[in-house]
Motif scaffolding. Structure first.
Motif, PDB file in Angstrom:
ATOM      1  N   LEU A   1       0.830  -1.210   0.000  1.00  0.00           N
ATOM      2  CA  LEU A   1       0.000   0.000   0.000  1.00  0.00           C
ATOM      3  C   LEU A   1       0.862   1.257   0.000  1.00  0.00           C
ATOM      4  O   LEU A   1       0.459   2.299  -0.538  1.00  0.00           O
ATOM      5  CB  LEU A   1      -0.925   0.007   1.218  1.00  0.00           C
ATOM      6  N   ALA A   2       2.049   1.145   0.596  1.00  0.00           N
ATOM      7  CA  ALA A   2       2.974   2.281   0.624  1.00  0.00           C
ATOM      8  C   ALA A   2       3.739   2.417  -0.686  1.00  0.00           C
ATOM      9  O   ALA A   2       4.221   3.495  -1.023  1.00  0.00           O
ATOM     10  CB  ALA A   2       3.960   2.116   1.788  1.00  0.00           C
ATOM     11  N   VAL A   3       3.827   1.325  -1.464  1.00  0.00           N
ATOM     12  CA  VAL A   3       4.573   1.343  -2.726  1.00  0.00           C
ATOM     13  C   VAL A   3       3.723   1.891  -3.863  1.00  0.00           C
ATOM     14  O   VAL A   3       4.206   2.635  -4.720  1.00  0.00           O
ATOM     15  CB  VAL A   3       5.061  -0.086  -3.068  1.00  0.00           C
ATOM     16  N   ILE A   4       2.426   1.535  -3.881  1.00  0.00           N
ATOM     17  CA  ILE A   4       1.540   1.861  -5.011  1.00  0.00           C
ATOM     18  C   ILE A   4       1.510   3.351  -5.358  1.00  0.00           C
ATOM     19  O   ILE A   4       1.514   3.699  -6.548  1.00  0.00           O
ATOM     20  CB  ILE A   4       0.115   1.329  -4.734  1.00  0.00           C
ATOM     21  N   PRO A   5       1.487   4.286  -4.391  1.00  0.00           N
ATOM     22  CA  PRO A   5       1.467   5.715  -4.763  1.00  0.00           C
ATOM     23  C   PRO A   5       2.661   6.147  -5.607  1.00  0.00           C
ATOM     24  O   PRO A   5       2.580   7.158  -6.311  1.00  0.00           O
ATOM     25  CB  PRO A   5       1.465   6.425  -3.399  1.00  0.00           C
ATOM     26  N   PHE A   6       3.769   5.403  -5.555  1.00  0.00           N
ATOM     27  CA  PHE A   6       4.953   5.754  -6.338  1.00  0.00           C
ATOM     28  C   PHE A   6       4.900   5.186  -7.756  1.00  0.00           C
ATOM     29  O   PHE A   6       5.762   5.504  -8.586  1.00  0.00           O
ATOM     30  CB  PHE A   6       6.220   5.251  -5.630  1.00  0.00           C
ATOM     31  N   LEU A   7       3.894   4.345  -8.028  1.00  0.00           N
ATOM     32  CA  LEU A   7       3.720   3.780  -9.362  1.00  0.00           C
ATOM     33  C   LEU A   7       2.706   4.624 -10.125  1.00  0.00           C
ATOM     34  O   LEU A   7       1.751   5.134  -9.547  1.00  0.00           O
ATOM     35  CB  LEU A   7       3.226   2.331  -9.277  1.00  0.00           C
ATOM     36  N   LYS A   8       2.901   4.760 -11.418  1.00  0.00           N
ATOM     37  CA  LYS A   8       1.996   5.577 -12.234  1.00  0.00           C
ATOM     38  C   LYS A   8       0.761   4.755 -12.586  1.00  0.00           C
ATOM     39  O   LYS A   8       0.805   3.887 -13.465  1.00  0.00           O
ATOM     40  CB  LYS A   8       2.706   6.057 -13.495  1.00  0.00           C
ATOM     41  N   THR A   9      -0.326   5.005 -11.876  1.00  0.00           N
ATOM     42  CA  THR A   9      -1.570   4.296 -12.125  1.00  0.00           C
ATOM     43  C   THR A   9      -2.719   5.293 -12.181  1.00  0.00           C
ATOM     44  O   THR A   9      -2.584   6.447 -11.757  1.00  0.00           O
ATOM     45  CB  THR A   9      -1.866   3.275 -10.999  1.00  0.00           C
ATOM     46  N   ASP A  10      -3.853   4.822 -12.706  1.00  0.00           N
ATOM     47  CA  ASP A  10      -5.052   5.657 -12.729  1.00  0.00           C
ATOM     48  C   ASP A  10      -6.078   5.150 -11.721  1.00  0.00           C
ATOM     49  O   ASP A  10      -7.259   5.411 -11.844  1.00  0.00           O
ATOM     50  CB  ASP A  10      -5.669   5.686 -14.135  1.00  0.00           C
ATOM     51  N   TRP A  11      -5.591   4.427 -10.707  1.00  0.00           N
ATOM     52  CA  TRP A  11      -6.490   3.834  -9.710  1.00  0.00           C
ATOM     53  C   TRP A  11      -6.938   4.869  -8.681  1.00  0.00           C
ATOM     54  O   TRP A  11      -6.174   5.737  -8.272  1.00  0.00           O
ATOM     55  CB  TRP A  11      -5.794   2.703  -8.961  1.00  0.00           C
ATOM     56  N   ASN A  12      -8.191   4.718  -8.247  1.00  0.00           N
ATOM     57  CA  ASN A  12      -8.629   5.476  -7.085  1.00  0.00           C
ATOM     58  C   ASN A  12      -8.386   4.626  -5.834  1.00  0.00           C
ATOM     59  O   ASN A  12      -7.714   3.586  -5.892  1.00  0.00           O
ATOM     60  CB  ASN A  12     -10.098   5.891  -7.214  1.00  0.00           C
ATOM     61  N   LYS A  13      -8.936   5.024  -4.699  1.00  0.00           N
ATOM     62  CA  LYS A  13      -8.622   4.362  -3.429  1.00  0.00           C
ATOM     63  C   LYS A  13      -9.028   2.886  -3.409  1.00  0.00           C
ATOM     64  O   LYS A  13      -8.287   2.032  -2.889  1.00  0.00           O
ATOM     65  CB  LYS A  13      -9.320   5.115  -2.290  1.00  0.00           C
ATOM     66  N   THR A  14     -10.194   2.560  -3.977  1.00  0.00           N
ATOM     67  CA  THR A  14     -10.712   1.187  -3.895  1.00  0.00           C
ATOM     68  C   THR A  14      -9.800   0.173  -4.585  1.00  0.00           C
ATOM     69  O   THR A  14      -9.401  -0.824  -3.961  1.00  0.00           O
ATOM     70  CB  THR A  14     -12.140   1.121  -4.480  1.00  0.00           C
ATOM     71  N   PRO A  15      -9.426   0.359  -5.871  1.00  0.00           N
ATOM     72  CA  PRO A  15      -8.502  -0.608  -6.475  1.00  0.00           C
ATOM     73  C   PRO A  15      -7.104  -0.589  -5.866  1.00  0.00           C
ATOM     74  O   PRO A  15      -6.417  -1.606  -5.863  1.00  0.00           O
ATOM     75  CB  PRO A  15      -8.470  -0.199  -7.954  1.00  0.00           C
ATOM     76  N   LYS A  16      -6.669   0.557  -5.338  1.00  0.00           N
ATOM     77  CA  LYS A  16      -5.357   0.608  -4.684  1.00  0.00           C
ATOM     78  C   LYS A  16      -5.312  -0.335  -3.488  1.00  0.00           C
ATOM     79  O   LYS A  16      -4.345  -1.074  -3.292  1.00  0.00           O
ATOM     80  CB  LYS A  16      -5.042   2.041  -4.231  1.00  0.00           C
ATOM     81  N   ILE A  17      -6.381  -0.300  -2.683  1.00  0.00           N
ATOM     82  CA  ILE A  17      -6.445  -1.201  -1.523  1.00  0.00           C
ATOM     83  C   ILE A  17      -6.536  -2.651  -1.982  1.00  0.00           C
ATOM     84  O   ILE A  17      -5.874  -3.535  -1.428  1.00  0.00           O
ATOM     85  CB  ILE A  17      -7.642  -0.832  -0.626  1.00  0.00           C
ATOM     86  N   PHE A  18      -7.341  -2.899  -3.013  1.00  0.00           N
ATOM     87  CA  PHE A  18      -7.526  -4.264  -3.516  1.00  0.00           C
ATOM     88  C   PHE A  18      -6.200  -4.841  -4.013  1.00  0.00           C
ATOM     89  O   PHE A  18      -5.782  -5.926  -3.596  1.00  0.00           O
ATOM     90  CB  PHE A  18      -8.559  -4.257  -4.641  1.00  0.00           C
ATOM     91  N   TYR A  19      -5.534  -4.115  -4.923  1.00  0.00           N
ATOM     92  CA  TYR A  19      -4.279  -4.613  -5.479  1.00  0.00           C
ATOM     93  C   TYR A  19      -3.157  -4.629  -4.445  1.00  0.00           C
ATOM     94  O   TYR A  19      -2.228  -5.430  -4.545  1.00  0.00           O
ATOM     95  CB  TYR A  19      -3.848  -3.749  -6.664  1.00  0.00           C
ATOM     96  N   GLY A  20      -3.241  -3.734  -3.449  1.00  0.00           N
ATOM     97  CA  GLY A  20      -2.201  -3.671  -2.427  1.00  0.00           C
ATOM     98  C   GLY A  20      -2.285  -4.789  -1.409  1.00  0.00           C
ATOM     99  O   GLY A  20      -1.260  -5.243  -0.892  1.00  0.00           O
ATOM    100  N   LEU A  21      -3.506  -5.245  -1.112  1.00  0.00           N
ATOM    101  CA  LEU A  21      -3.689  -6.263  -0.066  1.00  0.00           C
ATOM    102  C   LEU A  21      -3.825  -7.678  -0.607  1.00  0.00           C
ATOM    103  O   LEU A  21      -3.483  -8.637   0.095  1.00  0.00           O
ATOM    104  CB  LEU A  21      -4.920  -5.924   0.785  1.00  0.00           C
ATOM    105  N   LEU A  22      -4.346  -7.842  -1.825  1.00  0.00           N
ATOM    106  CA  LEU A  22      -4.595  -9.189  -2.348  1.00  0.00           C
ATOM    107  C   LEU A  22      -3.344 -10.074  -2.359  1.00  0.00           C
ATOM    108  O   LEU A  22      -3.416 -11.233  -1.931  1.00  0.00           O
ATOM    109  CB  LEU A  22      -5.212  -9.105  -3.747  1.00  0.00           C
ATOM    110  N   PRO A  23      -2.167  -9.592  -2.823  1.00  0.00           N
ATOM    111  CA  PRO A  23      -0.979 -10.456  -2.792  1.00  0.00           C
ATOM    112  C   PRO A  23      -0.612 -10.898  -1.380  1.00  0.00           C
ATOM    113  O   PRO A  23      -0.195 -12.051  -1.174  1.00  0.00           O
ATOM    114  CB  PRO A  23       0.125  -9.569  -3.394  1.00  0.00           C
ATOM    115  N   ALA A  24      -0.758 -10.001  -0.396  1.00  0.00           N
ATOM    116  CA  ALA A  24      -0.445 -10.351   0.995  1.00  0.00           C
ATOM    117  C   ALA A  24      -1.412 -11.404   1.523  1.00  0.00           C
ATOM    118  O   ALA A  24      -1.011 -12.346   2.209  1.00  0.00           O
ATOM    119  CB  ALA A  24      -0.484  -9.100   1.876  1.00  0.00           C
ATOM    120  N   VAL A  25      -2.700 -11.251   1.183  1.00  0.00           N
ATOM    121  CA  VAL A  25      -3.704 -12.220   1.631  1.00  0.00           C
ATOM    122  C   VAL A  25      -3.463 -13.572   0.971  1.00  0.00           C
ATOM    123  O   VAL A  25      -3.537 -14.623   1.632  1.00  0.00           O
ATOM    124  CB  VAL A  25      -5.130 -11.712   1.303  1.00  0.00           C
ATOM    125  N   ILE A  26      -3.164 -13.572  -0.335  1.00  0.00           N
ATOM    126  CA  ILE A  26      -2.892 -14.822  -1.037  1.00  0.00           C
ATOM    127  C   ILE A  26      -1.700 -15.534  -0.408  1.00  0.00           C
ATOM    128  O   ILE A  26      -1.757 -16.735  -0.128  1.00  0.00           O
ATOM    129  CB  ILE A  26      -2.625 -14.551  -2.542  1.00  0.00           C
TER     130      ILE A  26
END
Length: 450
Positions: A65-90
């Motif tokens: 979640l701390a890394v994603i803001p440094f990547l160039k994406t067009d995500w809002n808060k909802t997909p940022k949380i989803f993509y940020g947490l899903l790998p950790a949960v998996i």
């Protein structure tokens, strides 16, 4: 094994776990991160984890979640949380499920299992095949998890899954922290933390599986809707293209009729051996008779060389639209050619955005021009879209950033989406140039390297 060797072994296992999470993140997010960048991020996260030591037990699942803001994406808060947490949960959930099965199969107690370097290495190695076959068994393609929060149902499902991820990680990691505090006599609890963790794991594993299946179903349904929309639009565009071709045919038939009359007049003059009349007929009629076919509207006929109906219909519709706006068009498709080696929806989306932007820019210019070329060169297909612009040139260093545009605040989303699509395909490259009041986009599609 010495304490140092044990410590180093654990750190290697933790680093590999971080790498696996980042590669899972790259797959589900579709960002197409380069391996060099993944290694760089993994080293930074591993260093932070090493500095935090035991306190990282609670914080480590949230590192992405701390890394994603440094990547160039067009995500809002909802997909940022989803993509940020899903790998950790998996990673966390799947390794615990594997561990539960191995302990049952080998009849190993939890303390021995957790303290064994062998079992920790085995868990890490089994994570990738378990992840692969789990998703494959459910019929889920992780690389197609493109979260569109404009779809209210998808957004609601993703928000529910984000809540699921957060509560799972907080409960599991909170349980571990309480267990450590109890062992160190900071608190006194008469309980079985392994039993509680196992029940949390099983409940959330079922919830995770069900929500994953539902999200996958909705995303597939949405994709089918997009395909149907694409088909409907294709039929409309093809109808428009057919009418245009019929119009060209009428022009040619009319020209043929007129030309026959011209030849009759010329024949009479030749029979009479009237040189002045022959010159008069030639100068008045024949000399300029073919100029009407230099009109750019006849260039669209070259689209017949495109072998894909969806691409052909889109191009014809966009070119006719530009022509109706007073833009001079040119089309160069010299030989038979199909679509490049990528998903058709992605290609059509990208092509549509680029043509719309080119038309919009050219329409603002007096005597604006829009050119399209598509051809094969050696082992690659090349597509060039060129249009007039008002400025001498455009600064291209940031035009693909989300929301960056010369057209105003909140614009420029289209080109950001184009860049996102290009990044999904290692066989596709995009080159942008601007000079002498021209803006040029060149897409290169290398074949056989999808």
């Amino acid at each position: 094994m010495t304490l140092l060797q044990t410590f180093l072994s654990i750190q290697v296992i933790l680093y590999i776990d971080i790498l696996i999470r980042l590669f899972i993140f790259r797959q589900i997010s579709g960002l197409g991160l380069r391996v060099r960048l993944i290694v760089k991020i993994s080293l930074i996260l591993w260093g932070v984890r090493l500095i935090l030591l035991r306190s990282s037990i609670f914080l480590e699942p949230f590192f992405l979640l701390a890394v994603i803001p440094f990547l160039k994406t067009d995500w809002n808060k909802t997909p940022k949380i989803f993509y940020g947490l899903l790998p950790a949960v998996i990673s966390d959930m799947f390794m615990r499920v594997i561990g539960l099965y191995l302990r049952f199969l080998l009849n190993v107690d939890i303390v021995t299992f957790n303290n064994s370097i062998f079992f920790n290495v085995l868990l890490t190695l089994l994570l990738i095949p378990f992840y692969h076959y789990f998703f494959k068994g459910l019929g889920v393609k992780a690389e197609e998890f493109e979260i569109d929060t404009k779809d209210s149902m998808v957004k609601n499902v993703v928000v529910a899954m984000n809540t699921l991820f957060l509560t799972y990680l907080l409960l599991i990691r909170g349980n571990i922290i309480l267990e450590i505090a109890n062992e160190r006599n900071f608190i006194h609890l008469n309980w079985d933390p392994y039993f509680i963790r196992t029940n949390i794991l099983l409940i959330y594993f079922v919830l995770f599986t069900v929500s994953l299946l539902f999200l996958n179903y909705r995303l597939k349904e949405k994709k089918e809707e997009e395909i149907q929309y694409l088909k409907d639009r294709q039929l409309t565009n093809l109808s428009q293209y057919s009418r245009h071709v019929e119009s060209l045919y009428r022009d040619i038939r009319s020209f043929r009729h007129d030309y026959t009359n011209i030849l009759v007049s010329l024949n009479e003059a030749i029979k009479a051996e009237d040189i002045s009349q022959i010159k008069s007929v030639y100068q008045a009629v024949i000399a300029d008779s073919d100029k009407q076919f230099y009109n750019s509207k006849y260039d669209i006929a070259e689209l017949s060389n495109i072998q894909n109906d969806a691409m052909k219909s889109l191009l014809s519709a966009k070119m006719l639209e530009a022509q109706n706006k007073g833009i001079a068009i040119s089309v160069e498709v010299a030989s038979q050619i199909g679509t490049p080696d990528m998903e058709l929806i992605d290609f059509i989306t990208m092509l549509s955005i680029l043509l719309d932007n080119a038309t919009e820019a050219a329409a603002e210019v007096r005597d604006g021009r829009l050119g399209f070329a598509y051809f094969v060169k050696e082992d690659r297909k090349i597509m060039v879209i060129e249009n007039s612009i008002q400025e001498e040139s455009v600064e291209i260093s940031s035009i693909y950033d989300y929301g960056i545009s010369s057209k105003g605040v909140g614009r420029g989303i289209g080109l950001a989406n184009v860049k996102t699509i290009v990044n999904k395909y290692p066989n596709v490259s995009l080159s942008t140039n601007s000079y002498n009041h021209q803006f040029i986009q060149e897409l290169t599609f290398f074949e056989g390297n999808k």
